[in-house]
Design a protein around this motif. Structure first.
Motif, PDB file in Angstrom:
ATOM      1  N   PRO A  30      44.843  53.270  36.713  1.00 47.50           N
ATOM      2  CA  PRO A  30      45.127  53.652  38.104  1.00 47.50           C
ATOM      3  C   PRO A  30      45.950  52.605  38.858  1.00 47.50           C
ATOM      4  O   PRO A  30      46.777  52.961  39.703  1.00 47.50           O
ATOM      5  N   ALA A  31      45.768  51.339  38.542  1.00 50.03           N
ATOM      6  CA  ALA A  31      46.511  50.275  39.225  1.00 50.03           C
ATOM      7  C   ALA A  31      48.014  50.339  38.930  1.00 50.03           C
ATOM      8  O   ALA A  31      48.819  49.802  39.692  1.00 50.03           O
ATOM      9  N   LEU A  32      48.404  51.009  37.837  1.00 48.21           N
ATOM     10  CA  LEU A  32      49.821  51.120  37.471  1.00 48.21           C
ATOM     11  C   LEU A  32      50.399  52.509  37.750  1.00 48.21           C
ATOM     12  O   LEU A  32      51.584  52.745  37.495  1.00 48.21           O
ATOM     13  N   ALA A  33      49.583  53.387  38.270  1.00 51.52           N
ATOM     14  CA  ALA A  33      50.007  54.783  38.436  1.00 51.52           C
ATOM     15  C   ALA A  33      51.174  54.962  39.396  1.00 51.52           C
ATOM     16  O   ALA A  33      51.933  55.921  39.275  1.00 51.52           O
ATOM     17  N   ARG A  34      51.350  54.050  40.331  1.00 49.62           N
ATOM     18  CA  ARG A  34      52.453  54.153  41.300  1.00 49.62           C
ATOM     19  C   ARG A  34      53.596  53.185  40.994  1.00 49.62           C
ATOM     20  O   ARG A  34      54.491  53.009  41.808  1.00 49.62           O
ATOM     21  N   THR A  35      53.580  52.600  39.811  1.00 52.56           N
ATOM     22  CA  THR A  35      54.653  51.696  39.403  1.00 52.56           C
ATOM     23  C   THR A  35      55.816  52.507  38.843  1.00 52.56           C
ATOM     24  O   THR A  35      55.675  53.171  37.819  1.00 52.56           O
ATOM     25  N   LEU A 102      48.516  61.267  47.869  1.00 48.65           N
ATOM     26  CA  LEU A 102      47.355  61.427  46.993  1.00 48.65           C
ATOM     27  C   LEU A 102      47.225  60.231  46.053  1.00 48.65           C
ATOM     28  O   LEU A 102      48.220  59.769  45.494  1.00 48.65           O
ATOM     29  N   ASP A 103      45.996  59.752  45.870  1.00 49.06           N
ATOM     30  CA  ASP A 103      45.808  58.678  44.894  1.00 49.06           C
ATOM     31  C   ASP A 103      45.788  59.288  43.489  1.00 49.06           C
ATOM     32  O   ASP A 103      45.811  60.509  43.314  1.00 49.06           O
ATOM     33  N   TRP A 104      45.774  58.424  42.490  1.00 46.52           N
ATOM     34  CA  TRP A 104      45.892  58.852  41.097  1.00 46.52           C
ATOM     35  C   TRP A 104      44.841  59.891  40.721  1.00 46.52           C
ATOM     36  O   TRP A 104      45.163  60.931  40.146  1.00 46.52           O
ATOM     37  N   HIS A 105      43.598  59.633  41.053  1.00 49.04           N
ATOM     38  CA  HIS A 105      42.531  60.565  40.673  1.00 49.04           C
ATOM     39  C   HIS A 105      42.663  61.897  41.411  1.00 49.04           C
ATOM     40  O   HIS A 105      42.406  62.963  40.828  1.00 49.04           O
TER      41      HIS A 105
END
Length: 168
Positions: A30-35, A102-105
């Protein structure tokens, strides 16, 4: 996988490709989902795994709108109002923006819910409605659904698997 030619084959293609894709998407940290570190849908752009899911979500919701409008006897503006088929890169950018809040989840959950909506609406249709006659140009309704669901799922899976290898 050969192009589906029946309702049963379409449902199988959508479910099989989605199940494989979601399994790979769940491996994304999740920490890399917006990279933004993979080739984007428009030439010269980069996107993130979240953008990739936004793209799929946007197309899934668009297909559901097409089917709903058609069910109500309303005209369907393919591919989307304000966009032409040669502007799909711009449409992808719109989808990225539409779901950036929206966040990853949440993205994965909404994609899964939209996938279930597609399965439900396809299941409620007859094989003849899906494959018995052209719907858009020479393409049947089933083929248009497949072009914009299971085919992009397979493409997205290739992209995300390649990306997962790079980040490991």
């Amino acid at each position: 996988m050969a192009a589906p030619n029946s309702k049963a084959e379409l449902l199988d293609a959508i479910s099989t490709t989605f199940t494989k894709l979601i399994s790979d998407l769940e491996r994304v940290p999740p920490a890399l989902a917006r990279t933004a570190s993979m080739q984007g849908h428009a030439a010269g752009t980069m996107m993130s795994p979240a953008d990739l899911v936004s793209y799929l979500l946007g197309w899934n919701e668009l297909v559901l709108r097409w089917l709903d409008r058609d069910d109500h006897g309303e005209a369907v503006d393919f591919p989307e109002t304000g966009f032409k088929w040669n502007q799909l890169g711009l449409l992808a950018q719109k989808f990225y923006a539409d779901y950036q809040h929206l966040d990853w989840h949440e993205l994965l959950s909404r994609l899964a819910a939209t996938h279930l909506g597609l399965v439900e609406t396809i299941s409620s249709r007859t094989n003849d409605e899906l494959y018995g006659r052209p719907w858009y140009g020479k393409w049947t309704k089933g083929r248009m659904v497949q072009f914009n669901t299971s085919s992009p799922y397979a493409n997205a899976r290739l992209r995300i698997r390649k990306w997962l290898k790079v980040i490991r």
